[in-house]
Design an enzyme around this catalytic site. Sequence first.
Site, short mmCIF file in Angstrom:
data_model
loop_
_atom_site.label_atom_id
_atom_site.label_comp_id
_atom_site.label_asym_id
_atom_site.label_seq_id
_atom_site.Cartn_x
_atom_site.Cartn_y
_atom_site.Cartn_z
N ASP A 33 70.63 -71.46 -5.11
CA ASP A 33 70.68 -72.47 -6.17
C ASP A 33 70.52 -73.85 -5.54
O ASP A 33 70.67 -74.04 -4.33
CB ASP A 33 72.02 -72.40 -6.91
N ASP A 39 75.93 -66.59 -3.59
CA ASP A 39 77.16 -65.83 -3.75
C ASP A 39 76.80 -64.36 -3.57
O ASP A 39 76.43 -63.67 -4.53
CB ASP A 39 77.77 -66.07 -5.13
N ASP A 89 72.47 -61.99 -5.20
CA ASP A 89 73.13 -63.27 -5.42
C ASP A 89 73.73 -63.24 -6.82
O ASP A 89 73.01 -63.07 -7.80
CB ASP A 89 72.14 -64.43 -5.29
N ASP A 91 75.23 -64.53 -10.17
CA ASP A 91 75.11 -65.71 -11.03
C ASP A 91 75.99 -65.51 -12.25
O ASP A 91 76.07 -64.41 -12.81
CB ASP A 91 73.66 -65.94 -11.46
N GLY A 338 35.69 -36.82 -22.20
CA GLY A 338 34.67 -37.57 -22.93
C GLY A 338 34.80 -37.40 -24.43
O GLY A 338 33.81 -37.54 -25.15
N GLY A 339 35.98 -37.08 -24.92
CA GLY A 339 36.20 -36.98 -26.35
C GLY A 339 35.35 -35.91 -27.00
O GLY A 339 35.17 -34.81 -26.48
N SER A 369 40.96 -33.87 -20.86
CA SER A 369 40.67 -34.68 -22.05
C SER A 369 39.94 -33.87 -23.12
O SER A 369 40.37 -32.79 -23.49
CB SER A 369 39.87 -35.92 -21.63
N ASP A 658 46.12 -38.87 -19.59
CA ASP A 658 44.78 -38.34 -19.38
C ASP A 658 44.36 -38.56 -17.92
O ASP A 658 44.45 -39.67 -17.40
CB ASP A 658 43.82 -39.06 -20.33
#
Length: 829
Positions: A33, A39, A89, A91, A338-339, A369, A658
């Site tokens: 800080d 701390d 640390d 905080d 490739g769908g 796929s 995929d």
Amino acid sequence: MARRRSAISYYENCELSLLTVRVIQASHIPWADVMSHADCYVCLCLPPCTKRTIKTKTVSDSSDPVWNETFQFTICNNVKNVIHLTLHDEDVITKNDLLYTLAFDVDKICIGETIRRAFCLNPNGPETLEVEFTLQEFQGHREKILTNGVIVSREMNCLDVCVDKQRIPEYLLGRTLVLSVEDSCENERRLELSSGTGSDHMQTCKFHYLRRWDPHFTSHVEGSDNQNIQVIPVKLLRTGQEEKVLLSSVPVYANCCCFSCFLPLRWIKARPLEVKLKTKDCTEKLNLRMGFDLCDEEKLYLTKRKRVVANALKKVLKLDRDLEDHEVPVIAVTTTGGGVRAMTSLYGTLSGLKKLNLLDCVTYITGASGSTWTMSKLYEDPDWSQKDLSEPIQDACRHVTKSKTCAFTFDRLGFYRDELKTRAKMGYKTSFTDLWGLVIESMFCDGVNETKLSDQRKALTQGQNPLPLCLAMNVKPSTFSTLDYKEWCEFSPYEVGLLKYGAFIRSEDFGSEFFMGRKTNGLPESRICYLQGLWSNIFSINLMDAWFAAASSEQFWHRFTRDTVHELEEDEEAILRKRRESSGLNTRLVQPAGDFSRIVRGILTSRPLDGEHHNFMRGLQMHKEYSTHDGFTTFDDTELDNSPNNLTPSAEELCLVDSAYYINASFPPLLREERKLDVLLSFDYGLSEKFTSVERTKEYCSVHNLCFPNIEVCKEERANPKECYRFPSCGNPKCPTILHFPLVNDTFRQFKHPGVERLTDQEKEDGMVDVESKSTYGLLKLTYSEEDFHRLVCLTEYNVENNEQVILQTLRDAIKCKQNSKPREGISV
């Protein structure tokens, strides 16, 4: 040297040790800080010993904090124990800052030895963390573990918790009893307290935990104060005997019977709640198979299929005698995604092989796929490869050419919602991937398809069809791109498994909950549509994957998506390592990225539409020599392979996507040496980059020392590719010969069948199939015209038929190679 893979799992009797860690001090920690020093506190994490993170006290406002705190861990010597030391640390207003992370391999310490290390926290600065480690033998304590040399299943116990509804105090009815066992698989259970009679009057739940751990059982009624929390060390419970625990009396309010109008509410003590506990050893056989060999069902299938293949080769090659078992080559068909384009093309490919009488010569078909959609449909018929394919092709045409708006009507959307709700109630993790699977079903099926992956076994009982293998990749849902973290996951009708760990479960168990290799919550097997959504989960892409797909490079973004990692190997440690086996991991220092980099990383690597599934490897631990085991190194391909605490066994879920994000191919299941591949018919259904799938596979194999032929294509042929390319094995019997078929329209323009020219205008028009642009067969195009569908089927069918002689000669060569590897009586081929 790499350790040889084990075909099956085996038991090891291993010793336990006591690890003592003394966190001494840190030096020269920079200001965190503007107004003060850091701390600091240190956290210790050793997952093979406990799920808990142990913390030192916080030393405030000091650049040289001193702790001198000691912690102890009971470790299993045959498990890879890497302790993470993190410096933070603290905080008050904002969240605590992580400053440094150290990963130290306990395997560097010998039994009876104490070492003191000052770890460098900054290679360019004076910051250090001083820690002392002592390792002592745990006299009289041993543990029996089950391992395949990579992963480890340890001894486990089960805690049964039971509440009798008939004995629940009335004032507790309708309230929630919260039960928890730290370090357990379940962690927490919640029981809604209700009355009951008859046989259904017991409320029960289970907790699974490691026998060598020391968890605590905690119970309390939700809403009660801290004084009514019951905490019991589980080790105090006698194994196999039922113990009664009384949950402390819960104070409740009551009115004074005489002066209710004048006096406030007062406390009374109520009857305590009785909870029954019983611990027992989990001696049941594992529901997970550990090993790198093929499962028994696949071995039996191969025996039957070999005879089918031998007879088919004798006919198609016109051999003068039957082939001996050792002479029969293993031939596989591998496809890309490739769908709808891949789905349609695979129908044409298989039709071409069928017309050449070559389909019975094939032992494996792998898909990724969109090509898995074809495979799933065909394997609904146990005898599909023995029949004419015109009927399933015509059925596919009907679905491909119909409007896809039917999948998005209000009725269908309501059906999807109800399906996913039901699925979630069953215990499945639901996601967009499941929704995508339901959409696929609506687009390409008639109604609800009740078929499951395990049903495909009917198509393999007599070896009558090739064995189908589908592929997905396990990735991290965030923080890593697919290039940096990917693990191959194989799906067969028999098993689902992660290849590099040698971990496999029955296909019907995929989606169920597991811990330490045992099924803790069995769920009904999913319908095949949910797996189709997983195999073709193109929507889980992140920006890093998209960048790699577009530019084949991620180097520009790595500065934002990777923490800074340093290998710390000092002279003192190097001396110690010489006394240890080569499986010891280097000490690693991780300097976390800054806030800006974390924000950018989150944007680049998050997968907003991923699909998570219960991790069937959950709880398993890594063997101390996992990193040198050749089963693991065959498929090790992630940034975290040297960070065992962060590998898949430590994850709650699998994130399966995929495989096209990395290699748009389905080669990896065939790279397992146990499958002994001889000839690979590779069909690439991509519109561009016709050789990317085989070239990337070659690169992968080169890195992992796997046999794969050289892929050499001249510049001219890249610009004008042919229908088929032969990449020979170069005489290495372990290396397959590749016949690669890119999706091209070459001689099909002039010939409608091999040797039959196109004469009429219509025939010439049918030959003009555009497989270069995305306008007709683009990835996102889900509906084709009938003409476009049949033209693509005919093109891919023709490309196979037109290269009949190349295929047959390759098969002849494969048989000769098999004969030469084991001399036998000659055969005329």
